[in-house]
Each structure stands twice: as C-alpha cells, then as structure tokens.
Design an enzyme around this catalytic site. Structure first.
Site, PDB file in Angstrom:
ATOM      1  CB  CYS A   2      -0.969   0.084   1.169  1.00  0.00           C
ATOM      2  SG  CYS A   2      -2.108  -1.280   1.256  1.00  0.00           S
ATOM      3  NE  ARG A  27       4.848   1.785   0.150  1.00  0.00           N
ATOM      4  CZ  ARG A  27       5.912   1.670   0.921  1.00  0.00           C
ATOM      5  NH1 ARG A  27       7.082   2.093   0.509  1.00  0.00           N
ATOM      6  NH2 ARG A  27       5.817   1.130   2.116  1.00  0.00           N
ATOM      7  CD1 TRP A  75       0.225  -6.481  -2.841  1.00  0.00           C
ATOM      8  CD2 TRP A  75      -0.216  -7.028  -0.729  1.00  0.00           C
ATOM      9  NE1 TRP A  75       0.552  -7.810  -2.668  1.00  0.00           N
ATOM     10  CE2 TRP A  75       0.290  -8.167  -1.381  1.00  0.00           C
ATOM     11  CE3 TRP A  75      -0.561  -7.135   0.619  1.00  0.00           C
ATOM     12  CZ2 TRP A  75       0.455  -9.392  -0.738  1.00  0.00           C
ATOM     13  CZ3 TRP A  75      -0.396  -8.352   1.258  1.00  0.00           C
ATOM     14  CH2 TRP A  75       0.106  -9.465   0.573  1.00  0.00           C
ATOM     15  CG  ASN A 101       0.775   0.261   4.477  1.00  0.00           C
ATOM     16  OD1 ASN A 101       0.454  -0.895   4.181  1.00  0.00           O
ATOM     17  ND2 ASN A 101       2.030   0.650   4.564  1.00  0.00           N
ATOM     18  N   GLY A 102      -1.427  -1.443   6.393  1.00  0.00           N
ATOM     19  CA  GLY A 102      -1.171  -2.283   7.569  1.00  0.00           C
ATOM     20  C   GLY A 102      -2.399  -3.099   7.925  1.00  0.00           C
ATOM     21  CD  GLU A 484      17.969 -12.511  -6.486  1.00  0.00           C
ATOM     22  OE1 GLU A 484      17.299 -13.045  -5.585  1.00  0.00           O
ATOM     23  OE2 GLU A 484      17.706 -11.376  -6.932  1.00  0.00           O
ATOM     24  CE  LYS A 488      14.696 -10.818  -8.666  1.00  0.00           C
ATOM     25  NZ  LYS A 488      15.352 -10.534  -7.445  1.00  0.00           N
ATOM     26  CD  GLU A 491      10.708 -11.187  -7.529  1.00  0.00           C
ATOM     27  OE1 GLU A 491      11.904 -10.910  -7.484  1.00  0.00           O
ATOM     28  OE2 GLU A 491       9.915 -10.858  -6.637  1.00  0.00           O
ATOM     29  CG  HIS A 507      21.570 -36.210  -2.467  1.00  0.00           C
ATOM     30  ND1 HIS A 507      22.031 -37.427  -2.024  1.00  0.00           N
ATOM     31  CD2 HIS A 507      22.658 -35.405  -2.546  1.00  0.00           C
ATOM     32  CE1 HIS A 507      23.340 -37.356  -1.807  1.00  0.00           C
ATOM     33  NE2 HIS A 507      23.747 -36.140  -2.122  1.00  0.00           N
ATOM     34  CE  LYS A 609      11.755  -2.689  -4.363  1.00  0.00           C
ATOM     35  NZ  LYS A 609      12.563  -3.717  -5.032  1.00  0.00           N
TER      36      LYS A 609
HETATM   37  O1  M6R Z   1      12.927  -4.804   1.475  1.00  0.00           O
HETATM   38  P1  M6R Z   1      13.467  -6.161   1.795  1.00  0.00           P
HETATM   39  O2  M6R Z   1      14.863  -6.355   1.311  1.00  0.00           O
HETATM   40  O3  M6R Z   1      13.354  -6.491   3.254  1.00  0.00           O
HETATM   41  O4  M6R Z   1      12.537  -7.163   1.018  1.00  0.00           O
HETATM   42  C1  M6R Z   1      12.686  -8.545   1.136  1.00  0.00           C
HETATM   43  C2  M6R Z   1      11.912  -9.285   0.070  1.00  0.00           C
HETATM   44  O5  M6R Z   1      10.549  -9.008   0.178  1.00  0.00           O
HETATM   45  C3  M6R Z   1      12.394  -8.916  -1.343  1.00  0.00           C
HETATM   46  O6  M6R Z   1      13.751  -9.164  -1.501  1.00  0.00           O
HETATM   47  C4  M6R Z   1      11.595  -9.694  -2.395  1.00  0.00           C
HETATM   48  O7  M6R Z   1      11.902 -11.042  -2.319  1.00  0.00           O
HETATM   49  C5  M6R Z   1      11.890  -9.140  -3.790  1.00  0.00           C
HETATM   50  N1  M6R Z   1      10.662  -9.002  -4.524  1.00  0.00           N
HETATM   51  C6  M6R Z   1      12.798 -10.024  -4.571  1.00  0.00           C
HETATM   52  O8  M6R Z   1      13.003  -9.565  -5.861  1.00  0.00           O
END
Ligand code: M6R
Length: 614
Positions: A2, A27, A75, A101-102, A484, A488, A491, A507, A609
């Site tokens: 949000c 956000r 969100w 927000n929250g 990682e 990527k 997501e 394994h 985000k």
């Molecule tokens: O702001 P932060 O680094 O604490 O966020 C952690 C994760 O939410 C963040 O890295 C998320 O996995 C990203 N979308 C990855 O690309």
C-alpha cells in the site's frame, strides 16, 4: 504494501496526489483511490485495478478543485481488490476520509461495537472502522489531531493512517505504528508519503517519524505528538537523490533501468569506506570496535532476495573472520526460540527497511539483549532506526518489485562488514583486506562488462520464451545466485524455476531433468579446483539426461565448453565476489523473458515491493 499520499498547500491537490500515487504504485496496485476536501464534504473516487483505471474514471467524472487531499494505492489484505474495498473509506456523514496501510488486528471487535451502535459498514476492510471511529470523535467536537490520538490508542496491530476532515479543510492528520510514513517539508505546502518518492518532485526535505506518533500537516506547519498527546519531534533529513532517480530514463521498465544502474550503485556503496591510512571505516556503524570484538556468533535475518545476500555473506564472514554465521529467514526466526546472547550479533538485511517479518525478528533479538546491525537502502526507515547500527547501501531508490541493484549493493555491504570484522578482530592482515578492497573497487567495471553483452542474454531469453520450467545450479557462493536467478524468473515471468546446490541434485531433483530442459549452471572460478571440478560433474550429469546447459563461467574457461550448450562469459573474479557478476545475466534473462511473455515486469501479479504485513 500500500502506498499513501497526503497533501496540503497551494496547488491542486488532485495532481499532487495522483502523481505521488504513480510513484508509489510499486508498493501495491490492486486498487487506487483519492479523497479531496471540498466545500465541507469529501469528494472521492476509487477504483479496482491499477491507478490508470482511477485516472480514466476521473476524466469521465471529474472531482472538484481542492488544495487538500489524500490518496492510496492498495495491496489487498482484508477483502477482495474491488471498488468497494478500495481506499479511501468514509464515515457515515461524508465529512471524513481515511486511507490505511497495515492491519488493524482488533478490527472485528471494533466493527461489532460500531454495528451494534447503528453504523453501517460498506466494505470488508479493517480500515473502515477507523473512518467511523474518527468521525465519531470529530462529530463530538474533537479536532482531527486529538481524534487521531484517541482512536490510535484503541487500535492494535501495525498501521499507517492518513485522514482528512472536510469541515476543517486546511489539515491532514496521520499516524504510524510499525508501518512506514514520512513527511515532506515544502514552502507553503507539506506532504505525507509512504516513502519520499511520493513527494520527491516537490521537495527533498523530509521528516522521519518515530513509532506511535501522530503528525498534523497544514500548508505552513508540521506538528508531531505521541498517541498520548505529548509533543514530539521527528528527525529532519535531506534526501540525497532526486526526481530523475525515480523515473525510467528511457527504459521500458524500472527493473531494466535498475539492472543497468548497478555499476554506479556498487561504486557508490563502496565510496568513502577507507580512511587516509587505508583502513576500513563504516561511519554509520554505531557499534564500537570493542562491541564487535566481543561478538562470537552472527545470525543474519532477511527475506527473499535479501536472504540470498545473507547466504553469500555467510561464506565471506566465516572465511575472513572465522566467526560462525547462521542465516535465517526472518519469518521463521522468532518462532524457533533462537539462542541469542549479548555476544550474538544479529544482522538484518532489508532493502526497504520496512519488511514486517524482519522488523519483528530484530525486535525479538533486541529483547534477548543481542546487538542488531541493519544493512539497508532506505534512509529514515524503521529497521535501521530500531537497530544498534546500520550500514547503508547507496543503490538509490529501487522501484521495480524484483530487487536487482538492491541485491548487489547488499552484497557489497556484507563484504564490507566481513572485512571490517576481520580488521577489528585481527583475523586477516591489513594487506589482505586492502587487496580485497582493491578487487571490490574493480567490480563496477566488471559488472559493466557483463551489461555490455546484454543483447546476447536478451536473445537467449527470447529463445526460451516457451520454456515451461528452468533450473539453476550453483555451488558455494554460486548457490545463492542460483536461488536468486530462480526467484527472479518466478516473480516476474511466472515460470516454474528452482535453484539447487549442484551437489544436491543427485539426491532427488535430477528426476526433474528431461530432454530440452534449460538449466543455468553457475560455474565457480577455476582457481578453486575442487569446486570447479565438482560443478563440471554436475553439468555433465544433467546434460547426460538431455538438459540444455546454459553455463555462466569466467571468461577463458575453455574446460566448460564441451559441456555447455550456451556459454555466458563473465569477468574472472575471486569466488567470494563472483555473485556480483554472475547474477547479472540472470537478472537480464528474467527481465527480457517476462517482457516477451507480455507481463508487467515492474508490477508482477500478487506482489508488492515492501511487505509490511507478517
Ligand atoms: O525490502 P526487503 O529487502 O526487506 O525485502 C525482502 C523481500 O521481500 C524482497 O527481496 C523480495 O523477495 C523481492 N521481490 C525479490 O526480488
């Protein structure tokens, strides 16, 4: 999670609020809404879907002119992402509007009380109760600031609330508890935002608030108080980036722009870290060398991409300092009753500084008397403020939901921390530390070399546009890179992708391999013979079963060529630093593949985000 905007000043609030929402849309983008104070009434519109839907609706049904307004991009937590559940929410009389927000944890009980008293709730949200409670207070004669203080004392959970009262149109009042909110200080106008991007176009002067504070903005003044009404004050600071950093600068996506910004982001995160004698210095550390000498265990906590940076940090810290390091998902940390003492250093890695899981984990650590050091990219955010020390990364604002330059600069901060601990504890000679620092100083140029070959990675991505699944293999510091790379792709391309430690393959996961399956292999440098040989065996194993091997290996490593269907060269660097170059082709690949598939790369479905709910 949000985005929230508030404005009071001399401009048309509608433009300021919509522009602020556009910059905060990363956000959350399930719905968007706006409320203006006009002629004693709230004028409001809100629509499911992206901000563009709201803007379109406002062309057909224009709102009246006003110089005070609030806005929200959502969100969804409570209630589906539809028009009714979109914010702002209004009280029964139409004079008061709230965005939030929250999560208000005790909303169900409050809602029951309000309904028993005859209030009609229109939405399924927790937010609407706050609108009714505030309205009850102002209708009983309280000003909006006093009403906000009083209502916040009744709320449990984590929340940012921003409200306006159309019968008192020159002010906007906000409150925060464990959820982000910053004030932008202008001339004859003031702003509120979930982060500074909301108002960076108008001012770079900001005010950071503490927990459980209420802030009231008018055109000419900003006043802060506690929930109990005691006067408070925020910390004023100057934002060290400008509007250009919050724009795409000719790129189709923020993510692509941010990938290409990485050489500069890494260079800036390294800047000023050595003093005149060549010794490492970490200015924002706030933990004394004596404190650090006492440390006998480190626990790194983080989520998502930041967690993978923590995994790389483990290799570096243990190698350079011989201090034992655990890496833990923030969301799991406090539920396993971790063993923490005063000589445990908890390192919290967070790009946003607002991730609720990480925040709750550091609170738990501090209650157990452990020292907490944050690695963070966002000045003024909650996690560094609640930590004993902080190493700021200097990536500039990261707007694409998929973290890229945030990750690389976190790696830099982790290396700096490891080397600083080695310096303080004397586990490495000064010249060894200086040598690694020199290697780090060369990394921006190496990253640029990888970026200069972006077209070949894009072509590779286009070739794989019909892939149904992609695997990623790595060993040692290349293992987090494999994870990682898979994250990527998941997501932003919504593709099945998994990263494995190459040695684990036999394994179980090797059963996934079938003819034609693309498998990225992160090959360690040749200097580490055992690692390299073992990785080559792993590549052969998948290739023998028909996989298409896409090998990221240091340039000149001809030993890989016979087993690589595609060879992606990266500059030769030491194994611990290799993630800084080997992850870049994977970022480019995911960005291009998602583009080919027609996805919104910067705003992938179901994500936000910064994840400010647990
Ligand atoms: O702001 P932060 O680094 O604490 O966020 C952690 C994760 O939410 C963040 O890295 C998320 O996995 C990203 N979308 C990855 O690309």
């Amino acid at each position: 999670m949000c985005g929230i905007v508030g404005y009071v000043g001399h401009r048309q609030a509608e433009g300021v609020v919509i522009e602020g929402l556009r910059r905060l849309e990363y956000r959350g983008y399930d719905s968007a809404g706006i409320a203006l104070a006009h002629d004693g009434r709230v004028a409001s519109d809100k629509r499911a879907g992206k901000l563009a839907n709201l803007e379109k609706a406002m062309i057909d049904h224009p709102l009246p002119q006003a110089t005070t307004g609030i806005g929200h991009t959502r969100w969804a937590t409570h209630g589906a992402p539809n028009d009714v559940n979109a914010h702002p929410h209004l009280g029964s009389t139409g004079r008061l509007a709230v965005v939030h927000n929250g999560i208000i944890e005790n909303f169900a009980a409050l809602r029951d009380d309000l309904e028993d008293a005859g209030h009609e709730m229109l939405s399924e949200t927790d937010t609407e109760v706050a609108a009714h409670l505030l309205e009850l207070e102002v209708c009983a004669g309280a000003d909006l600031t006093t009403a906000m203080q009083s209502v916040c004392r009744r709320l449990r959970g984590a929340f940012t609330l921003v409200a306006l009262d159309a019968e008192d149109p020159g002010r906007v009042v906000a409150a925060r508890r464990s959820s982000p909110l910053v004030v932008g200080i202008g001339e004859g106008e003031n702003f509120l935002g979930s982060d500074v991007a909301a108002f960076i176009e108008h001012t770079r002067e900001a005010l950071e608030l503490e927990q459980d504070q209420v802030v009231t903005i008018t055109a000419d003044a900003v006043s802060v108080s506690g929930f109990d009404g005691t006067p408070g004050e925020g910390r004023r600071y100057h934002v060290d980036w400008d509007l250009a950093a919050a724009e795409k600068d000719g790129h189709d996506w923020f993510m692509r722009k941010e990938i290409h910004e990485q050489p500069r982001a890494v260079a800036e995160s390294l800047l000023g870290r050595r003093n005149a004698e060549g010794l490492l210095q970490l200015d924002e550390m706030r933990l004394s060398d004596d404190d650090l000498r006492d440390i006998d265990k480190i626990i790194i906590i983080a989520a998502g991409t930041s967690f993978y940076a923590g995994m790389v940090a483990k290799y570096a810290i243990e190698h350079w300092t011989r201090i034992s390091v655990e890496v833990e998902l923030a969301s799991e940390f406090r539920y396993r009753d971790p063993i923490l003492t005063h000589s445990t250093l908890v390192v919290a890695i967070s790009q946003s500084g607002e991730t609720a899981d990480t925040l709750q984990a550091i609170r738990h650590a501090r209650v157990q008397r452990s020292r907490v050091l944050a690695i963070c990219n966002t000045n003024g955010s909650t996690i560094p403020r609640e930590s004993d020390g902080v190493i700021y990364t200097h990536a500039g604002p990261e707007i694409g939901v998929a973290s890229t330059k945030g990750f690389l600069t976190q790696l830099v901060a982790c290396y700096l921390l490891a080397l600083y601990l080695a310096q303080v504890k004397g586990t490495r000679y000064g010249d060894e530390i200086a040598q690694v620092m020199d290697q780090l100083d060369r990394m921006p140029a190496h990253i640029q070399t990888v970026l200069d070959a972006d077209e070949s990675i894009y072509a590779l991505a286009r070739e794989h546009a019909d892939a149904r699944s992609v695997l990623f293999l790595g060993r040692h510091a290349g293992y987090p890179v494999a994870l990682e790379g898979a994250l990527k792709l998941k997501e932003i391309a919504y593709l099945h992708a998994e990263g494995f430690a190459a040695g684990e393959l036999k394994h179980g996961p090797i059963a996934l391999v079938e003819p034609g399956l693309p498998v990225f292999c992160i090959v360690p440098p040749r200097g580490r013979d055992q690692l390299h040989e073992k990785m080559v065996s792993g590549i052969q194993e998948v290739r023998a079963r028909g996989a298409r091997t896409l090998c990221i290996a240091e340039e000149g490593d001809e030993s890989i060529r016979p087993y690589a269907d595609v060879l992606v060269p990266v500059p030769a660097v030491p194994v611990l630093l290799q993630p800084l170059v080997s992850v870049v082709p994977l970022q480019l690949f995911a960005c291009e593949l998602a583009t080919q598939l027609g996805h919104d790369v910067d705003q992938p479905r179901n994500l936000a985000k910064s994840v400010t709910v647990e």
